[in-house]
Design an enzyme around this catalytic site. Sequence first.
Site, PDB file in Angstrom:
ATOM      1  N   ASP A   1     -13.834  -1.204   3.341  1.00  0.00           N
ATOM      2  CA  ASP A   1     -12.914  -1.329   4.470  1.00  0.00           C
ATOM      3  C   ASP A   1     -13.642  -0.759   5.690  1.00  0.00           C
ATOM      4  OD1 ASP A   1     -10.898  -0.957   6.385  1.00  0.00           O
ATOM      5  OD2 ASP A   1      -9.493   0.066   5.067  1.00  0.00           O
TER       6      ASP A   1
ATOM      7  N   LYS B   1      -9.992  -6.548   8.426  1.00  0.00           N
ATOM      8  CA  LYS B   1      -8.990  -6.145   9.422  1.00  0.00           C
ATOM      9  C   LYS B   1      -9.549  -6.565  10.768  1.00  0.00           C
ATOM     10  CE  LYS B   1      -7.380  -1.908   7.132  1.00  0.00           C
ATOM     11  NZ  LYS B   1      -7.640  -0.452   7.046  1.00  0.00           N
TER      12      LYS B   1
ATOM     13  N   GLU C   1     -11.278   0.868  -3.216  1.00  0.00           N
ATOM     14  CA  GLU C   1     -11.578   0.623  -1.805  1.00  0.00           C
ATOM     15  C   GLU C   1     -12.158   1.869  -1.146  1.00  0.00           C
ATOM     16  OE1 GLU C   1      -8.145  -0.930   0.190  1.00  0.00           O
ATOM     17  OE2 GLU C   1      -8.983  -0.688   2.189  1.00  0.00           O
TER      18      GLU C   1
ATOM     19  N   ASN D   1     -10.035   5.840   1.282  1.00  0.00           N
ATOM     20  CA  ASN D   1     -10.306   6.150   2.695  1.00  0.00           C
ATOM     21  C   ASN D   1     -11.431   7.177   2.847  1.00  0.00           C
ATOM     22  OD1 ASN D   1      -6.972   5.433   3.135  1.00  0.00           O
ATOM     23  ND2 ASN D   1      -8.479   4.528   4.530  1.00  0.00           N
TER      24      ASN D   1
ATOM     25  N   GLY E   1      -4.341  -3.938   6.421  1.00  0.00           N
ATOM     26  CA  GLY E   1      -3.226  -3.685   7.326  1.00  0.00           C
ATOM     27  C   GLY E   1      -3.325  -2.319   7.960  1.00  0.00           C
TER      28      GLY E   1
ATOM     29  N   ASP F   1      -7.253   3.021  -2.998  1.00  0.00           N
ATOM     30  CA  ASP F   1      -7.958   3.144  -1.713  1.00  0.00           C
ATOM     31  C   ASP F   1      -8.183   4.621  -1.425  1.00  0.00           C
ATOM     32  OD1 ASP F   1      -8.942   3.040   0.861  1.00  0.00           O
ATOM     33  OD2 ASP F   1      -7.197   2.012   1.733  1.00  0.00           O
TER      34      ASP F   1
ATOM     35  N   SER G   1       0.861  -1.177   0.000  1.00  0.00           N
ATOM     36  CA  SER G   1       0.000   0.000   0.000  1.00  0.00           C
ATOM     37  C   SER G   1       0.898   1.228   0.000  1.00  0.00           C
ATOM     38  CB  SER G   1      -0.888  -0.014   1.254  1.00  0.00           C
ATOM     39  OG  SER G   1      -1.651   1.169   1.331  1.00  0.00           O
TER      40      SER G   1
ATOM     41  N   LYS H   1      -1.290  -1.079  -4.255  1.00  0.00           N
ATOM     42  CA  LYS H   1      -2.487  -0.312  -3.884  1.00  0.00           C
ATOM     43  C   LYS H   1      -2.060   1.115  -3.632  1.00  0.00           C
ATOM     44  CE  LYS H   1      -4.823  -0.045   0.238  1.00  0.00           C
ATOM     45  NZ  LYS H   1      -5.554  -0.591   1.423  1.00  0.00           N
ATOM     46  N   LEU H   2      -2.695   2.046  -4.360  1.00  0.00           N
ATOM     47  CA  LEU H   2      -2.348   3.458  -4.211  1.00  0.00           C
ATOM     48  C   LEU H   2      -3.448   4.188  -3.461  1.00  0.00           C
ATOM     49  CD1 LEU H   2      -1.038   4.249  -7.817  1.00  0.00           C
ATOM     50  CD2 LEU H   2       0.243   3.428  -5.814  1.00  0.00           C
ATOM     51  N   LYS H   3      -3.043   5.012  -2.509  1.00  0.00           N
ATOM     52  CA  LYS H   3      -3.991   5.901  -1.847  1.00  0.00           C
ATOM     53  C   LYS H   3      -4.363   6.995  -2.838  1.00  0.00           C
ATOM     54  CE  LYS H   3      -3.984   4.112   2.321  1.00  0.00           C
ATOM     55  NZ  LYS H   3      -5.216   3.526   2.896  1.00  0.00           N
TER      56      LYS H   3
HETATM   57  C1  NPQ Z   1      -6.305   1.242   4.886  1.00  0.00           C
HETATM   58  N1  NPQ Z   1      -3.947   0.890   5.688  1.00  0.00           N
HETATM   59  O1  NPQ Z   1      -6.412   0.231   4.253  1.00  0.00           O
HETATM   60  C2  NPQ Z   1      -5.191   1.478   5.887  1.00  0.00           C
HETATM   61  C3  NPQ Z   1      -5.399   2.720   6.608  1.00  0.00           C
HETATM   62  C4  NPQ Z   1      -4.314   3.446   7.269  1.00  0.00           C
HETATM   63  C5  NPQ Z   1      -1.951  -0.100   4.831  1.00  0.00           C
HETATM   64  O2  NPQ Z   1      -3.358   1.222   3.559  1.00  0.00           O
HETATM   65  C6  NPQ Z   1      -0.627   5.180  10.115  1.00  0.00           C
HETATM   66  C7  NPQ Z   1      -0.870   3.897  10.526  1.00  0.00           C
HETATM   67  C8  NPQ Z   1      -1.354   5.716   9.094  1.00  0.00           C
HETATM   68  C9  NPQ Z   1      -1.869   3.134   9.927  1.00  0.00           C
HETATM   69  C10 NPQ Z   1      -3.064   5.473   7.441  1.00  0.00           C
HETATM   70  C11 NPQ Z   1      -3.153   0.738   4.624  1.00  0.00           C
HETATM   71  C12 NPQ Z   1      -2.331   4.954   8.481  1.00  0.00           C
HETATM   72  C13 NPQ Z   1      -2.601   3.670   8.904  1.00  0.00           C
HETATM   73  C14 NPQ Z   1      -4.029   4.706   6.872  1.00  0.00           C
HETATM   74  C15 NPQ Z   1      -3.588   2.930   8.276  1.00  0.00           C
HETATM   75  O3  NPQ Z   1      -7.161   2.087   4.740  1.00  0.00           O
HETATM   76 MG    MG Z   2      -8.405   0.994   3.399  1.00  0.00          MG
END
Ligand code: NPQ
Ligand code: MG
Length: 368
Positions: free
Chosen positions: A238, A262, A213, A190, A290, A188, A135, A161-163
């Site tokens: 998620d 998760k 996502e 969020n 994660g 993703d 990610s 996976k790109l934010k």
């Molecule tokens: C998700 N994780 O799937 C998360 C959310 C996330 C690996 O993309 C610090 C610690 C900052 C945990 C930001 C991944 C974070 C974090 C986002 C988890 O949405």
């Molecule tokens: Mg997510």
Amino acid sequence: MKLAEVELRRVRMPMVTPFRTSFGTQASRDVLLVKVVTPDGEGWGECVALDEPVYSSEYVEGAHHVLRTHLLPRLLDAPDVTATSVGPLLRAVKGHRMAKAAVEAAVLDAELRAGGVSLARYLGGVRGAVDVGVSIGIAASVGQLLDSIEGYLADGYRRVKLKIEPGWDVEPLTQVRRRFGDIALWVDANAAYTLADVDHLARLDELGLQLLEQPLPEDDLAGHAELAQRITTPICLDESITSAGSAAEAIARGACAVVNVKAGRVGGYLEALRIHDVCAARSVPVWCGGMLETGIGRAANVALATLPNFTLPGDISASDRYYATDLTEPFVLHDGRLRVPDGPGIGVAPLPDVLSRLTTSVERIGPS
Ligand code: NPQ
Ligand code: MG
């Protein structure tokens, strides 16, 4: 088992590179570890709550407080505690799933260690190694994004996976496709978009993404169902999935085609197992999400991802993707997979010298 004592320990984990999402940038993790002490031995759990309540309403100081004040007394005063009884013993306390998940994981680890059974075997795992992806946070520039993807692909990660967020989506993704061709690519959000963005999100369809996502807010199942009718990219949820019941509802309403599991978000590995089963029964594939876990949480995630319906690569990167020094023996990538520890329980424990060097506080709580 009767719990003799529970230790709440905070550990400062500096990250290799800061992680940026639509809700902020994180350069280190303030991790809350739970250790349960029983006459039969110890067990470890990791709380995935972040410093601030920006991913969900939980945050690390709040999780620490609710464990100390409301959750641990209910367990420490019980004559007998097993992993399956933690949920019922804590049912009176509403919410706080990440805090509950951490202590349930520690009890489960202690129980399985005492019984000589690995977590993967207990859960019903069917493989000895799990496929993993990476990610990648929002980058400072498209050039930096392309460089980091190149490095992770060279490491062997099986998907990227790109934010994304408004202003950082179609353009960088188009450049990624141009440079890397048909790599397995996920995004993703969020929850950074609204249904008013539907025409913009439809532009993602031509990019061949395997999934999108959590585009919309956590509580907007209706919006996700509507969006799913209007775009072809499969939607994965998620933040919206907080229990097996909410997973069943999301699927029934057509709000998602894939589910990110998760354990922390849903209150523990036992609820995560129920979500796996609900999704499997409806032919909805799942994958393991994660939260930038240390080796303690990572080991449990690897075990979860051995279940049969975890058919997509998880956000379970190697230790060195996040931490130069992990709390446990590091998880290392082998051909894009992580091996499942075969020892009892989660199969790993903190390395004492690393743990003491990174610890910022320790609190021990006993029966009242
Ligand atoms: C998700 N994780 O799937 C998360 C959310 C996330 C690996 O993309 C610090 C610690 C900052 C945990 C930001 C991944 C974070 C974090 C986002 C988890 O949405
Ligand atoms: Mg997510």
